[in-house]
Scaffold this motif. Structure first.
Motif, short mmCIF file in Angstrom:
data_model
loop_
_atom_site.label_atom_id
_atom_site.label_comp_id
_atom_site.label_asym_id
_atom_site.label_seq_id
_atom_site.Cartn_x
_atom_site.Cartn_y
_atom_site.Cartn_z
N PHE A 212 38.33 43.86 34.08
CA PHE A 212 37.96 42.94 35.16
C PHE A 212 37.13 43.68 36.23
O PHE A 212 36.17 43.13 36.77
CB PHE A 212 39.20 42.31 35.78
N VAL A 213 37.52 44.91 36.54
CA VAL A 213 36.77 45.69 37.52
C VAL A 213 35.35 45.96 37.02
O VAL A 213 34.36 45.80 37.76
CB VAL A 213 37.49 47.02 37.83
N LEU A 214 35.22 46.34 35.74
CA LEU A 214 33.90 46.58 35.17
C LEU A 214 33.04 45.32 35.17
O LEU A 214 31.83 45.38 35.44
CB LEU A 214 34.03 47.10 33.74
N ALA A 215 33.66 44.17 34.90
CA ALA A 215 32.92 42.90 34.91
C ALA A 215 32.35 42.64 36.30
O ALA A 215 31.19 42.22 36.45
CB ALA A 215 33.83 41.76 34.48
N ALA A 216 33.16 42.90 37.33
CA ALA A 216 32.69 42.70 38.71
C ALA A 216 31.56 43.66 39.05
O ALA A 216 30.57 43.27 39.68
CB ALA A 216 33.86 42.90 39.68
N VAL A 217 31.67 44.91 38.59
CA VAL A 217 30.64 45.90 38.87
C VAL A 217 29.31 45.51 38.22
O VAL A 217 28.25 45.54 38.85
CB VAL A 217 31.09 47.30 38.39
N PHE A 218 29.37 45.12 36.93
CA PHE A 218 28.14 44.76 36.23
C PHE A 218 27.53 43.46 36.76
O PHE A 218 26.32 43.27 36.70
CB PHE A 218 28.39 44.67 34.72
N ALA A 219 28.37 42.58 37.27
CA ALA A 219 27.85 41.35 37.87
C ALA A 219 27.00 41.66 39.11
O ALA A 219 26.05 40.94 39.42
CB ALA A 219 28.99 40.42 38.24
N LEU A 220 27.33 42.76 39.80
CA LEU A 220 26.63 43.14 41.03
C LEU A 220 25.45 44.09 40.78
O LEU A 220 24.56 44.19 41.62
CB LEU A 220 27.61 43.79 42.00
N LEU A 221 25.46 44.78 39.63
CA LEU A 221 24.39 45.75 39.35
C LEU A 221 23.06 45.05 39.09
O LEU A 221 23.01 43.95 38.55
CB LEU A 221 24.75 46.58 38.11
N LYS A 222 21.99 45.72 39.48
CA LYS A 222 20.65 45.23 39.19
C LYS A 222 20.09 46.05 38.03
O LYS A 222 19.54 47.13 38.22
CB LYS A 222 19.75 45.34 40.43
N LEU A 223 20.25 45.51 36.83
CA LEU A 223 19.74 46.19 35.63
C LEU A 223 18.31 45.75 35.36
O LEU A 223 17.92 44.63 35.70
CB LEU A 223 20.63 45.86 34.43
N PRO A 224 17.49 46.63 34.76
CA PRO A 224 16.11 46.25 34.47
C PRO A 224 16.04 45.06 33.53
O PRO A 224 16.80 44.97 32.57
CB PRO A 224 15.51 47.49 33.83
#
Length: 433
Positions: A212-224
């Motif tokens: 769940f923590v990783l999901a939140a982090v990736f939701a906020l990341l700006k990936l190319p």
């Protein structure tokens, strides 16, 4: 909107020369976590086999349900990722996998093996979405010439997860079984079996929280965001009527099926194999720690392979590694004692580069159909469900040691794929009118 890119000429919307190091660094955490989760099955198999008094065949239903999810979910996952993009596919996969981990709690409370299998299926469905999203994303974040090396490097962190998991599982799960070795009455035995089943609750709650923590982090990341540019080498191929007309992709799917099946079979039977009196006579808790050697070999081999394949072609390295793995399995089948024990553990080192290399070679020259090809390759991961189950049947009827003849034949096919089957057929580049 995120689009599927070619393995040859992928560029970002902002700048074709943008450094993708940050994106690759973030993706390594995903490879670590799904490696960790997958390897936990090697701990669950002997644990639940003991809790529910299962045969080898019944115990292999754990891998059947886990990897069976790849067969049922891969193509829908490919469609989903094509629609919502790689980043949102990653977030979705993490959330679904976390829900699967949470289901272990009621499974232990109700003491139902079927509910454990259902939880594993949901968990694996999330991992499948992650695989379909992350593998091709890594593949297109750079030039095709180094795709195998790049994917091998990120897969090394997958192996780091599989190296750590056995210690985690042995300490929090199998240690409970070791504590119950004293003589017990029938009532005490029933109570202890319930306690053994509940040993999985805390570990999988920890994994769920991490997901769940990783999901939140990736939701906020700006990936190319990846867009594609036409590649003249693959333009003709992109318009073939069927994705299955790519010979190297179809044979690559067979290779993925057999490789994953062989790797999972060996890992699944390691604890039982090392417990054999003519091999090492170890307890389950002791043997679980040795699983780490198997997976650590894969991790070390992937770092080495990533460097070697900057100089040598993936096909050559693949054929060499598969040949050595086959020889080691012959020693496992015919040997005993320390020789057989270290032979089976050493296979992990030579397994190291097989999945990422087969995956990259199979996606070569697919162009706009890379996403479809990735879905098919992830579909082939169902080999992790079928091959261990078949080896379980062989183990019940022929004995555990002789049953390793099945993964031996799997590696022989992989030798063929590295030498010849991975080469795109030139006759398929054009299609008669």
């Amino acid at each position: 909107m995120e689009l599927t890119g070619t393995t040859h000429a992928a560029t970002t919307q902002n700048n074709g020369s943008q450094n993708h190091l940050f994106a690759l660094s973030a993706l390594t955490s995903l490879f670590f976590i799904w490696g960790f989760i997958t390897c936990m099955n090697d701990i669950l198999i002997p644990h639940l086999k003991n809790v529910f008094a299962l045969s080898y065949t019944q115990a292999m239903l754990i891998q059947f349900c886990f990897f069976g999810a790849y067969f049922l979910v891969s193509i829908p996952a490919g469609i989903l990722v094509k629609r919502i993009g790689y980043k949102h596919g990653i977030v979705s996969g993490l959330v679904v996998a976390a829900i699967g981990c949470l289901l272990f709690y009621p499974a232990a409370d109700t003491h139902l093996y079927s509910l454990f299998l259902a939880a594993l299926f949901v968990l694996a469905s999330g991992i499948t979405i992650l695989q379909v999203s992350a593998n091709p994303y890594v593949n297109i974040l750079g030039p095709s010439e180094t795709a195998a090396s790049r994917l091998t490097l990120t897969q090394a962190f997958n192996s780091l997860g599989t190296t750590v998991a056995p210690f985690f599982g042995a300490a929090l799960i199998l240690s409970v079984a070791a504590a119950g070795s004293a003589e017990m009455s029938q009532a005490e035995l029933v109570a202890f079996k319930a306690e053994e089943a509940s040993a999985v609750q805390i570990p999988y709650l920890i994994i769920a929280a991490t997901l769940f923590v990783l999901a939140a982090v990736f939701a906020l990341l700006k990936l190319p965001t990846i867009a594609s540019t036409p590649d003249p080498k693959v333009t003709a191929n992109a318009h073939q009527s069927s994705i299955f007309s790519y010979r190297h992709l179809v044979l690559g799917a067979v290779g993925i099926f057999l490789y994953v099946g062989a790797e999972v079979s060996i890992g699944s039977f390691l604890v039982s194999f090392l417990g054999q009196e003519n091999i090492a006579g170890m307890s389950e808790a002791q043997a679980a720690n040795y699983i780490a050697y198997y997976w650590a070999g894969a991790m070390v081999g992937r770092f080495i392979g990533a460097a070697v394949m900057q100089k040598l072609s993936g096909g050559v390295v693949l054929a060499f590694n598969a040949s050595v793995a086959a020889v080691l399995l012959l020693i496992v089948i015919m040997g005993q004692g320390a020789l057989a024990m270290w032979a089976i553990l050493l296979i992990g080192l030579f397994n190291s580069i097989m999945f990422p290399v087969i995956f990259s070679l199979a996606l070569n020259q697919l162009g706009e159909r890379t996403s479809e090809g990735s879905g098919i390759l992830c579909l082939a991961i169902v080999g992790g469900a079928i091959v261990p189950l078949l080896q379980g049947v062989l183990a019940d009827h022929l004995g555990l040691q002789l049953a390793f003849v099945l993964p031996f034949f799997c590696y022989l096919f992989i030798v063929f794929y590295g030498v010849k089957g991975s080469k795109p057929a030139s006759s398929m580049v054009t299609k008669k009118g």
